[in-house]
Motif scaffolding. Structure first.
Motif, PDB file in Angstrom:
ATOM      1  N   THR A 160       1.062  -1.239  -0.070  1.00 13.60           N
ATOM      2  CA  THR A 160      -0.133   0.080  -0.013  1.00 13.60           C
ATOM      3  C   THR A 160       0.852   1.246   0.234  1.00 13.60           C
ATOM      4  O   THR A 160       1.846   1.350   0.773  1.00 13.60           O
ATOM      5  N   THR A 193      -3.270   5.316  -1.792  1.00 16.17           N
ATOM      6  CA  THR A 193      -4.207   6.156  -1.156  1.00 16.17           C
ATOM      7  C   THR A 193      -3.242   7.617  -1.075  1.00 16.17           C
ATOM      8  O   THR A 193      -1.973   7.798  -1.454  1.00 16.17           O
ATOM      9  N   PHE A 224      -9.317   9.720  -5.976  1.00 17.71           N
ATOM     10  CA  PHE A 224      -9.367   8.719  -4.959  1.00 17.71           C
ATOM     11  C   PHE A 224     -10.623   8.453  -4.256  1.00 17.71           C
ATOM     12  O   PHE A 224     -10.610   7.244  -3.842  1.00 17.71           O
ATOM     13  N   THR A 227     -12.688   7.249   0.590  1.00 15.25           N
ATOM     14  CA  THR A 227     -12.187   6.170   1.528  1.00 15.25           C
ATOM     15  C   THR A 227     -10.720   6.032   1.080  1.00 15.25           C
ATOM     16  O   THR A 227     -10.134   5.138   1.940  1.00 15.25           O
ATOM     17  N   ARG A 228     -10.225   6.643   0.321  1.00 15.32           N
ATOM     18  CA  ARG A 228      -8.759   6.476  -0.059  1.00 15.32           C
ATOM     19  C   ARG A 228      -7.997   7.888   0.187  1.00 15.32           C
ATOM     20  O   ARG A 228      -6.827   8.207  -0.161  1.00 15.32           O
ATOM     21  N   THR A 270     -10.030   6.390   6.962  1.00 16.44           N
ATOM     22  CA  THR A 270      -9.004   5.975   6.053  1.00 16.44           C
ATOM     23  C   THR A 270      -7.575   5.640   6.708  1.00 16.44           C
ATOM     24  O   THR A 270      -7.268   4.770   6.472  1.00 16.44           O
ATOM     25  N   VAL A 274      -5.700   2.251   6.821  1.00 15.29           N
ATOM     26  CA  VAL A 274      -4.343   2.297   5.981  1.00 15.29           C
ATOM     27  C   VAL A 274      -3.263   1.961   7.033  1.00 15.29           C
ATOM     28  O   VAL A 274      -2.146   1.097   6.786  1.00 15.29           O
TER      29      VAL A 274
END
Length: 277
Positions: A160, A193, A224, A227-228, A270, A274
């Protein structure tokens, strides 16, 4: 609950921050104790502390700070991605006091003269080790380096990537392209993200407005989705342009078009997901 997904601290008595100009108001100490009252006054409950310089001693210090302060829920540290024993080094960091707070790794790619530094085989090997360790990788890059970010994220779907400061768009000039095109290309990859952070620093020094930032945050929201995307103050760097509260207020105004659930993603969900906070 609000998470600040990007801030720094430094103590000039411990080491110099050679990136800070001599006459800058940033050339003084900024500590967690300085941040805490501002964060809490703004309703921020948890933060992610991000590396500032490329020295191996800083990350253990930041992990110890996280262990000692409830406000800091995660650390994005630094280690040399090209070192042959990168896997062992990441494991060592996780075993230090506060090691459970290590959530990601970052390198000042923006300072690398090679625009395709991320594509080097030795760097890619290090990035694969970051993924294997269950960590994320923060990208601090300039707009012309975004294409290399996309190529790297596509080659490493198991990792990620978090784009810091939206890739530092040219807000002061008002230009959108090619930054917007390259941002969309990066966002097309599901393992990417980004942070709504560091934008006031890219705006006109003495006269920026929320509307100056809006074309860039609107582009990021389109690329994005909430949510990102995650909020980050970039304190104390932001203080050259705005107070902590003003930066948060600007982000809230720029995301007011979102519904309550979407705003909760940007300001809490987020980052929590993440970084595994």
């Amino acid at each position: 609950m609000t998470v600040d997904a990007h801030h720094h601290v430094w103590d000039l008595a411990v080491r110099d921050q050679d990136w800070i100009p001599e006459r800058s108001p940033l050339r003084r100490n900024f500590t967690i104790d300085d941040l805490a009252p501002e964060a809490r006054a703004a309703g921020v409950d948890r933060t992610v502390l991000v590396q500032t310089i490329t020295v191996p001693e800083e990350t253990p210090e930041f992990l110890a700070l996280a262990a000692a302060h409830d406000l800091v829920a995660g650390v994005v540290g630094w280690t040399d991605l090209t070192r042959p024993d990168i896997t062992d080094e990441l494991a060592r960091l996780r075993e230090l006091p506060g090691g459970h707070c290590l959530k990601g790794i970052r390198h000042q790619v923006q300072g690398e003269p090679d625009p395709e530094w991320l594509l080097r085989p030795d760097v890619r090997r290090g990035l694969a080790a970051v993924a294997e360790a269950g960590l994320v990788y923060d990208l601090v890059v300039l707009p012309h380096q975004l294409p290399a970010c996309a190529k790297t994220a596509e080659a490493l779907p198991q990792l990620t990537f978090v784009l810091d400061h939206l890739g530092k768009p040219p807000i002061a000039s008002g230009a959108l392209k090619p930054w917007a095109t390259d941002l969309h290309a990066l966002a097309a990859l599901p393992n990417t993200t980004a942070k709504l952070s560091g934008l006031v620093t890219e705006a006109a020094p003495d006269s920026w407005t929320v509307d100056d930032l809006r074309p860039y945050t609107d582009t990021a929201l389109e690329a994005f989705g909430p949510t990102r995307l995650m909020f980050g103050s970039d304190w104390p760097v932001c203080t050259e342009r705005a107070t902590y509260g003003e930066v948060l207020s600007a982000a809230q105004e720029l995301t007011a078009v979102l519904d309550a659930a979407e705003q909760a993603d940007v300001f809490h969900g987020t980052a929590t997901c993440v970084y595994g906070l």
